[in-house]
Design a protein around this motif. Structure first.
Motif, PDB file in Angstrom:
ATOM      1  N   PHE A  93     -23.309 -16.903  25.410  1.00 42.87           N
ATOM      2  CA  PHE A  93     -23.501 -17.181  26.827  1.00 42.87           C
ATOM      3  C   PHE A  93     -23.003 -15.983  27.648  1.00 42.87           C
ATOM      4  O   PHE A  93     -22.243 -15.144  27.153  1.00 42.87           O
ATOM      5  CB  PHE A  93     -22.791 -18.473  27.246  1.00 42.87           C
ATOM      6  N   VAL A  94     -23.442 -15.927  28.899  1.00 42.20           N
ATOM      7  CA  VAL A  94     -23.189 -14.763  29.752  1.00 42.20           C
ATOM      8  C   VAL A  94     -22.170 -15.107  30.831  1.00 42.20           C
ATOM      9  O   VAL A  94     -22.243 -16.174  31.459  1.00 42.20           O
ATOM     10  CB  VAL A  94     -24.489 -14.284  30.435  1.00 42.20           C
ATOM     11  N   ILE A  95     -21.224 -14.189  31.049  1.00 43.16           N
ATOM     12  CA  ILE A  95     -20.353 -14.250  32.220  1.00 43.16           C
ATOM     13  C   ILE A  95     -21.016 -13.375  33.280  1.00 43.16           C
ATOM     14  O   ILE A  95     -20.929 -12.142  33.227  1.00 43.16           O
ATOM     15  CB  ILE A  95     -18.935 -13.743  31.887  1.00 43.16           C
ATOM     16  N   SER A  96     -21.709 -13.991  34.206  1.00 45.73           N
ATOM     17  CA  SER A  96     -22.616 -13.258  35.094  1.00 45.73           C
ATOM     18  C   SER A  96     -21.921 -12.176  35.909  1.00 45.73           C
ATOM     19  O   SER A  96     -22.484 -11.093  36.127  1.00 45.73           O
ATOM     20  CB  SER A  96     -23.333 -14.233  36.031  1.00 45.73           C
ATOM     21  N   GLY A  97     -20.703 -12.446  36.367  1.00 45.94           N
ATOM     22  CA  GLY A  97     -20.005 -11.465  37.196  1.00 45.94           C
ATOM     23  C   GLY A  97     -19.649 -10.190  36.456  1.00 45.94           C
ATOM     24  O   GLY A  97     -19.484  -9.136  37.065  1.00 45.94           O
ATOM     25  N   GLN A  98     -19.539 -10.262  35.124  1.00 41.00           N
ATOM     26  CA  GLN A  98     -19.190  -9.089  34.319  1.00 41.00           C
ATOM     27  C   GLN A  98     -20.402  -8.218  33.992  1.00 41.00           C
ATOM     28  O   GLN A  98     -20.252  -7.037  33.695  1.00 41.00           O
ATOM     29  CB  GLN A  98     -18.540  -9.536  33.003  1.00 41.00           C
ATOM     30  N   CYS A  99     -21.593  -8.801  34.029  1.00 43.31           N
ATOM     31  CA  CYS A  99     -22.799  -8.102  33.587  1.00 43.31           C
ATOM     32  C   CYS A  99     -23.163  -6.988  34.563  1.00 43.31           C
ATOM     33  O   CYS A  99     -23.248  -7.210  35.774  1.00 43.31           O
ATOM     34  CB  CYS A  99     -23.946  -9.097  33.457  1.00 43.31           C
ATOM     35  N   ASN A 100     -23.410  -5.773  34.022  1.00 37.44           N
ATOM     36  CA  ASN A 100     -23.828  -4.666  34.879  1.00 37.44           C
ATOM     37  C   ASN A 100     -25.316  -4.372  34.781  1.00 37.44           C
ATOM     38  O   ASN A 100     -25.800  -3.382  35.322  1.00 37.44           O
ATOM     39  CB  ASN A 100     -23.016  -3.401  34.569  1.00 37.44           C
ATOM     40  N   GLY A 101     -26.054  -5.225  34.069  1.00 41.52           N
ATOM     41  CA  GLY A 101     -27.512  -5.109  34.040  1.00 41.52           C
ATOM     42  C   GLY A 101     -28.045  -3.958  33.219  1.00 41.52           C
ATOM     43  O   GLY A 101     -29.157  -3.480  33.473  1.00 41.52           O
ATOM     44  N   CYS A 102     -27.297  -3.478  32.216  1.00 45.51           N
ATOM     45  CA  CYS A 102     -27.740  -2.299  31.454  1.00 45.51           C
ATOM     46  C   CYS A 102     -28.943  -2.602  30.562  1.00 45.51           C
ATOM     47  O   CYS A 102     -29.731  -1.710  30.240  1.00 45.51           O
ATOM     48  CB  CYS A 102     -26.594  -1.736  30.626  1.00 45.51           C
ATOM     49  N   GLY A 103     -29.080  -3.843  30.091  1.00 46.25           N
ATOM     50  CA  GLY A 103     -30.227  -4.228  29.269  1.00 46.25           C
ATOM     51  C   GLY A 103     -30.064  -3.939  27.791  1.00 46.25           C
ATOM     52  O   GLY A 103     -31.015  -4.112  27.023  1.00 46.25           O
ATOM     53  N   ALA A 104     -28.879  -3.515  27.346  1.00 43.90           N
ATOM     54  CA  ALA A 104     -28.686  -3.190  25.928  1.00 43.90           C
ATOM     55  C   ALA A 104     -28.903  -4.409  25.041  1.00 43.90           C
ATOM     56  O   ALA A 104     -29.430  -4.295  23.924  1.00 43.90           O
ATOM     57  CB  ALA A 104     -27.278  -2.625  25.710  1.00 43.90           C
ATOM     58  N   CYS A 105     -28.518  -5.583  25.527  1.00 43.63           N
ATOM     59  CA  CYS A 105     -28.657  -6.799  24.726  1.00 43.63           C
ATOM     60  C   CYS A 105     -30.119  -7.104  24.417  1.00 43.63           C
ATOM     61  O   CYS A 105     -30.452  -7.609  23.336  1.00 43.63           O
ATOM     62  CB  CYS A 105     -27.998  -7.972  25.438  1.00 43.63           C
ATOM     63  N   LEU A 106     -31.017  -6.801  25.376  1.00 48.42           N
ATOM     64  CA  LEU A 106     -32.441  -7.028  25.148  1.00 48.42           C
ATOM     65  C   LEU A 106     -32.967  -6.153  24.023  1.00 48.42           C
ATOM     66  O   LEU A 106     -33.834  -6.570  23.232  1.00 48.42           O
ATOM     67  CB  LEU A 106     -33.249  -6.748  26.419  1.00 48.42           C
ATOM     68  N   LEU A 107     -32.423  -4.926  23.924  1.00 46.75           N
ATOM     69  CA  LEU A 107     -32.918  -3.971  22.933  1.00 46.75           C
ATOM     70  C   LEU A 107     -32.467  -4.315  21.522  1.00 46.75           C
ATOM     71  O   LEU A 107     -33.193  -4.049  20.555  1.00 46.75           O
ATOM     72  CB  LEU A 107     -32.437  -2.562  23.296  1.00 46.75           C
ATOM     73  N   VAL A 108     -31.274  -4.897  21.365  1.00 46.61           N
ATOM     74  CA  VAL A 108     -30.744  -5.119  20.015  1.00 46.61           C
ATOM     75  C   VAL A 108     -31.052  -6.507  19.467  1.00 46.61           C
ATOM     76  O   VAL A 108     -30.837  -6.752  18.277  1.00 46.61           O
ATOM     77  CB  VAL A 108     -29.212  -4.894  19.974  1.00 46.61           C
ATOM     78  N   CYS A 109     -31.547  -7.406  20.295  1.00 45.92           N
ATOM     79  CA  CYS A 109     -31.828  -8.770  19.823  1.00 45.92           C
ATOM     80  C   CYS A 109     -32.963  -8.738  18.799  1.00 45.92           C
ATOM     81  O   CYS A 109     -34.099  -8.370  19.141  1.00 45.92           O
ATOM     82  CB  CYS A 109     -32.186  -9.676  20.990  1.00 45.92           C
ATOM     83  N   PRO A 110     -32.715  -9.124  17.530  1.00 43.74           N
ATOM     84  CA  PRO A 110     -33.752  -9.025  16.488  1.00 43.74           C
ATOM     85  C   PRO A 110     -34.824 -10.103  16.582  1.00 43.74           C
ATOM     86  O   PRO A 110     -35.899  -9.963  15.994  1.00 43.74           O
ATOM     87  CB  PRO A 110     -32.947  -9.160  15.195  1.00 43.74           C
ATOM     88  N   SER A 111     -34.541 -11.181  17.303  1.00 50.45           N
ATOM     89  CA  SER A 111     -35.487 -12.306  17.333  1.00 50.45           C
ATOM     90  C   SER A 111     -36.186 -12.467  18.678  1.00 50.45           C
ATOM     91  O   SER A 111     -36.921 -13.438  18.866  1.00 50.45           O
ATOM     92  CB  SER A 111     -34.743 -13.602  16.972  1.00 50.45           C
ATOM     93  N   GLY A 112     -35.973 -11.542  19.594  1.00 53.33           N
ATOM     94  CA  GLY A 112     -36.634 -11.621  20.902  1.00 53.33           C
ATOM     95  C   GLY A 112     -36.221 -12.841  21.696  1.00 53.33           C
ATOM     96  O   GLY A 112     -37.019 -13.424  22.433  1.00 53.33           O
TER      97      GLY A 112
END
Length: 314
Positions: A93-112
């Motif tokens: 799950f995401v802690i929204s206030g901490q997220c800086n929007g870099c998008g790295a998580c989208l790139l490494v997720c193996p299952s989309g």
């Protein structure tokens, strides 16, 4: 002419100087003041401006599809801001206030399992000075970050881009809320054909990413300091940063008759950055500041004249 008012140490009088200099210059020039201290903007309070929200600042935030998620934890491992929490055999799950929007998580997720979402992390405001002095010649733009958000750099950049877009006459400004990221294109590296003779940018204290974003592309930086050991230490930091950024800089000493002025003079001579003005510590200045009133003083008028002469020479 784009001028940043900055300084390594907090409480040296950057906002006091910014608002006073803006008013002095607006007597005979069109001036835009940009308050880039998005965590604690106060120029609009000192100037008693109107307050109109003109843009939302949006940032990417990951949205998880639990039907696809394999609970591998890669997204959590790659997140340098620790915004994604992943516990073994449970969905992240995401802690929204901490997220800086870099998008790295989208790139490494193996299952989309992650898609790109949006969250509002701040807003841009504009206001006209309600005081009688040169009110038509002075426009204030400022940004404010949402409480709990950490991505201050994006709000600073968005505020600055929006201000420069208005200054260049290219903004499709209207009173409706709009996404600043998609509609405003950065104009930091473009020549500015503007009806404003001066754009003053009031930065946050320090030398972190917020300040760097505010300083990019300015023609001159005024480094505000005070004659104390801590003032000298933090002035050294901001001067080092400005040297790396190859930004012309001049020093303004506030509360110049308090402490040891030789500390700043020695640093100025050793670094070859000149002192453009010394502002005294006077009761009348403190009274106006405590009442949230713009400060007027002969030293500030001399500073405005010096800035005008610099622009004429340039």
């Amino acid at each position: 002419m784009k001028i940043a008012i900055t300084g390594g140490k907090g409480g040296t009088g950057k906002s006091t100087l910014s608002t006073s200099l803006a008013l002095e210059l607006s007597h005979s020039n069109k001036v835009m003041l940009v308050d880039a201290d998005v965590e604690c903007p106060d120029d609009h309070i000192i100037l008693s401006t109107t307050r109109e929200r003109i843009a939302d600042v949006e940032s990417l935030i990951p949205v998880f599809n639990q039907d696809k998620c394999s609970k591998c934890g890669n997204c959590s491992e790659v997140c340098r801001e620790n915004a994604i929490v992943s516990v073994k055999d449970r969905y992240p799950f995401v802690i929204s206030g901490q997220c800086n929007g870099c998008g790295a998580c989208l790139l490494v997720c193996p299952s989309g399992a992650i898609r790109e979402g949006k969250q509002v992390i701040g807003a841009v405001y504009r206001g006209k000075c309600q005081r009688n002095i040169s009110s038509e010649n002075l426009l204030l733009i400022w940004g404010e970050i949402e409480v709990g958000c950490e991505n201050t750099s994006l709000v600073v950049k968005s505020t600055k881009d929006h201000a420069l877009s208005i200054a260049s006459g290219k903004s499709s400004y209207n009173s409706q809320f709009q996404s600043i990221n998609s509609n405003i294109r950065s104009s930091e590296d473009k020549p500015l054909n503007s009806p404003y003779e001066y754009i003053l940018i009031d930065t946050a204290a320090g030398t972190h990413c917020n300040v760097i974003n505010a300083l990019i592309g300015v023609d001159l930086a005024l480094a505000v300091t005070e004659p104390t050991p801590l003032g000298k230490h933090d002035l050294e930091l901001i001067l080092s940063l400005l040297k790396i950024m190859e930004t012309p800089v001049q020093i303004v000493v506030n509360k110049a008759d308090m402490g040891d002025l030789n500390l700043i003079h020695q640093l100025s001579q050793g670094s070859n950055f000149p002192i453009i003005q010394e502002i005294p510590y006077e009761k009348d200045i403190m009274k106006k500041h405590s009442r949230n009133q713009p400060v007027t003083h002969d030293s500030l008028k001399k500073l405005a004249d010096s800035i005008s002469n610099l622009s004429i020479v340039g």
